[in-house]
Enzyme design. Sequence first.
Site, PDB file in Angstrom:
ATOM      1  N   GLY A  74      41.657  25.034  53.372  1.00 32.56           N
ATOM      2  CA  GLY A  74      42.620  25.540  54.454  1.00 32.56           C
ATOM      3  C   GLY A  74      42.683  27.130  54.053  1.00 32.56           C
TER       4      GLY A  74
ATOM      5  N   GLU B 211      48.006  29.054  49.110  1.00 35.07           N
ATOM      6  CA  GLU B 211      48.045  27.747  50.268  1.00 35.07           C
ATOM      7  C   GLU B 211      47.883  28.377  51.549  1.00 35.07           C
ATOM      8  OE1 GLU B 211      46.983  25.131  50.979  1.00 35.07           O
ATOM      9  OE2 GLU B 211      48.755  23.914  50.166  1.00 35.07           O
ATOM     10  N   ASP B 212      47.334  27.650  52.420  1.00 29.81           N
ATOM     11  CA  ASP B 212      47.413  28.113  53.707  1.00 29.81           C
ATOM     12  C   ASP B 212      48.851  27.572  54.674  1.00 29.81           C
ATOM     13  OD1 ASP B 212      47.150  25.423  53.835  1.00 29.81           O
ATOM     14  OD2 ASP B 212      45.532  25.004  55.474  1.00 29.81           O
TER      15      ASP B 212
ATOM     16  N   ASP C   4      54.472  22.418  54.007  1.00 24.17           N
ATOM     17  CA  ASP C   4      55.275  21.661  54.843  1.00 24.17           C
ATOM     18  C   ASP C   4      56.275  20.925  54.062  1.00 24.17           C
ATOM     19  OD1 ASP C   4      53.728  19.714  54.580  1.00 24.17           O
ATOM     20  OD2 ASP C   4      52.971  19.847  56.697  1.00 24.17           O
TER      21      ASP C   4
ATOM     22  N   LYS D  48      56.752  25.942  56.484  1.00 23.02           N
ATOM     23  CA  LYS D  48      57.421  25.062  57.344  1.00 23.02           C
ATOM     24  C   LYS D  48      58.775  24.365  56.795  1.00 23.02           C
ATOM     25  CE  LYS D  48      54.014  23.188  60.773  1.00 23.02           C
ATOM     26  NZ  LYS D  48      53.243  22.033  61.115  1.00 23.02           N
TER      27      LYS D  48
ATOM     28  N   PHE E  94      51.977  21.616  65.186  1.00 28.75           N
ATOM     29  CA  PHE E  94      50.664  21.600  64.756  1.00 28.75           C
ATOM     30  C   PHE E  94      49.630  22.783  64.998  1.00 28.75           C
ATOM     31  CE2 PHE E  94      46.300  19.856  63.469  1.00 28.75           C
ATOM     32  CZ  PHE E  94      46.681  19.413  62.219  1.00 28.75           C
ATOM     33  N   VAL E  95      49.282  23.408  63.833  1.00 30.19           N
ATOM     34  CA  VAL E  95      48.666  24.757  64.098  1.00 30.19           C
ATOM     35  C   VAL E  95      47.413  24.771  63.438  1.00 30.19           C
ATOM     36  CG1 VAL E  95      50.861  26.317  64.449  1.00 30.19           C
ATOM     37  CG2 VAL E  95      49.793  25.920  62.052  1.00 30.19           C
TER      38      VAL E  95
ATOM     39  N   ASP F  90      42.927  23.828  59.998  1.00 30.40           N
ATOM     40  CA  ASP F  90      41.918  22.893  60.802  1.00 30.40           C
ATOM     41  C   ASP F  90      42.520  21.583  61.363  1.00 30.40           C
ATOM     42  OD1 ASP F  90      40.516  20.379  59.098  1.00 30.40           O
ATOM     43  OD2 ASP F  90      42.095  21.388  58.245  1.00 30.40           O
TER      44      ASP F  90
ATOM     45  N   ARG G 264      38.826  26.018  62.310  1.00 27.26           N
ATOM     46  CA  ARG G 264      39.111  26.969  60.977  1.00 27.26           C
ATOM     47  C   ARG G 264      38.704  28.666  61.411  1.00 27.26           C
ATOM     48  NH1 ARG G 264      40.372  24.055  56.566  1.00 27.26           N
ATOM     49  NH2 ARG G 264      39.629  21.850  56.364  1.00 27.26           N
TER      50      ARG G 264
END
Length: 187
Positions: free
Chosen positions: A47, A102-103, A106, A134, A160-161, A167, A173
Amino acid sequence: MSLDSHIERVLWTPDQIATRVFDLAAQISTDLSHFSEPPALVGVATGAFLFLADLARQITLPVTVDFIRAESYGSGTLSSGSPTISFDLKLDVTGRHVVLVEDIVDTGTTMAHLIAHMESKGASSVSVCTFLDKPSRRKVDFQLLSKGKFYRGFECPDYFVVGYGMDFAERYRNLPYIGVLKPELYK
């Protein structure tokens, strides 16, 4: 059917993303300029690949780059809570400052696991640079575990993004923005 038709709404545009990445890179460049060894940027695959590429191009210091793969989602939308490292570093990080890129963070469980892993490999300190954060879903305060800094692009609401490397089931992506995936596509 176009990819855009799968998106409920756009949270951050390509221009907003580019501006924030530039700002993060400037902050990292300033903060890490005193290290004698180049910092190691470690992208959390898959990600973070777009974010890492954009970030690395904007950092004004010499850096090394590698990837690690930590899996906790599979093809679902909820973390298993038990991350595993399925692809490890090639780079030797002994005595180096590591920036985990990191993407999205959470629960914090994967990040805590990765920080411990970098320290077990001899990293002198570990910072975290996440594109999205998050905090409303946080279960582990990984920041207490790290000797480095925490950089975040945007605080993300609990949606949820997808897009900009993120993805759902290996799709979306390639969207140039961050969008909220329509719930009917993943529920």
